[in-house]
Design a protein around this motif. Structure first.
Motif, PDB file in Angstrom:
ATOM      1  N   VAL A  72       0.874  -1.183   0.000  1.00 44.32           N
ATOM      2  CA  VAL A  72       0.000   0.000   0.000  1.00 44.32           C
ATOM      3  C   VAL A  72       0.904   1.224   0.000  1.00 44.32           C
ATOM      4  CG1 VAL A  72      -2.024  -1.046   1.086  1.00 44.32           C
ATOM      5  CG2 VAL A  72      -0.237  -0.148   2.518  1.00 44.32           C
ATOM      6  N   LYS A  73       0.510   2.238  -0.766  1.00 46.04           N
ATOM      7  CA  LYS A  73       1.431   3.344  -0.965  1.00 46.04           C
ATOM      8  C   LYS A  73       0.705   4.561  -1.530  1.00 46.04           C
ATOM      9  CE  LYS A  73       5.707   4.039  -3.428  1.00 46.04           C
ATOM     10  NZ  LYS A  73       6.786   3.488  -4.161  1.00 46.04           N
ATOM     11  N   PHE A  74       1.211   5.765  -1.224  1.00 49.09           N
ATOM     12  CA  PHE A  74       0.772   6.992  -1.888  1.00 49.09           C
ATOM     13  C   PHE A  74       1.631   7.164  -3.140  1.00 49.09           C
ATOM     14  CE2 PHE A  74      -0.568   8.154   2.460  1.00 49.09           C
ATOM     15  CZ  PHE A  74      -1.878   8.520   2.187  1.00 49.09           C
ATOM     16  N   VAL A  75       1.012   7.446  -4.284  1.00 48.19           N
ATOM     17  CA  VAL A  75       1.750   7.577  -5.535  1.00 48.19           C
ATOM     18  C   VAL A  75       1.303   8.840  -6.270  1.00 48.19           C
ATOM     19  CG1 VAL A  75       2.334   6.473  -7.731  1.00 48.19           C
ATOM     20  CG2 VAL A  75       1.895   5.077  -5.735  1.00 48.19           C
ATOM     21  N   ASN A  76       2.280   9.598  -6.773  1.00 50.92           N
ATOM     22  CA  ASN A  76       2.020  10.785  -7.586  1.00 50.92           C
ATOM     23  C   ASN A  76       1.348  10.362  -8.885  1.00 50.92           C
ATOM     24  OD1 ASN A  76       2.275  13.083  -9.240  1.00 50.92           O
ATOM     25  ND2 ASN A  76       4.198  13.671  -8.264  1.00 50.92           N
ATOM     26  N   TYR A  77       0.426  11.183  -9.397  1.00 57.57           N
ATOM     27  CA  TYR A  77      -0.263  10.877 -10.654  1.00 57.57           C
ATOM     28  C   TYR A  77       0.721  10.699 -11.817  1.00 57.57           C
ATOM     29  CZ  TYR A  77      -4.918  12.010  -8.822  1.00 57.57           C
ATOM     30  OH  TYR A  77      -6.096  12.026  -8.133  1.00 57.57           O
ATOM     31  N   ASN A  78       1.843  11.428 -11.798  1.00 56.19           N
ATOM     32  CA  ASN A  78       2.818  11.323 -12.878  1.00 56.19           C
ATOM     33  C   ASN A  78       3.501   9.960 -12.923  1.00 56.19           C
ATOM     34  OD1 ASN A  78       2.335  13.994 -13.483  1.00 56.19           O
ATOM     35  ND2 ASN A  78       3.989  14.716 -12.171  1.00 56.19           N
TER      36      ASN A  78
END
Length: 147
Positions: A72-78
């Protein structure tokens, strides 16, 4: 342009440690947050998918081969590429992981175990689509990306 990244969309991560891995968007932050002032999403993904199982393997070996490792992780849209697949709504992607769980290491661990159990269960017995066949969306998430 309309919003194409919504909860339940299967994405392929492009950068970082999980590059080339498939994940499911669980929550989107279009305007960013205080800690991350850019558009990003909370994703739950498959780090290591199932291995191949044959008929002559023992039950113990089959059980070990049918394990998958999740993250599970936060990911930038780019750093993500959306695919045409979305997981079925019965898997409820919005409740897989919450951003409150991501604040502590215990919460992240708990969320990862919940996602792992849910995905393992759905990979073994995939939900059926409208025609009664196993869902192609879950099958896509299950397979290793070949490139």
């Amino acid at each position: 342009m309309g919003k194409f990244l919504k909860a339940g969309r299967v994405v392929v991560l492009l950068q970082g440690r999980h590059a080339g891995k498939k994940a499911v968007v669980t929550k989107v932050f279009d305007e960013g947050s205080k800690a991350r002032p850019f558009g990003h999403a909370l994703v739950a993904g498959v780090e290591r998918p199932f291995k191949k199982v044959t008929k002559k393997m023992s039950q113990k070996k089959i059980k070990n081969k049918l394990r998958c490792k999740c993250f599970v992780k936060f990911v930038n849209y780019n750093h993500m590429m959306p695919t045409r697949y979305t997981i079925p709504s019965e898997m409820s992607p919005a409740t897989m992981v919450t951003d409150q769980q991501m604040t502590t290491s215990d919460g992240r661990k708990e969320a990862r175990h919940f996602v792992q159990k849910l995905l393992q269960e759905k990979f073994i017995t995939p939900p059926s689509d409208k025609s009664g066949r196993p869902s192609k969306d879950v099958a896509f998430l299950r397979k290793k990306l070949r490139f």
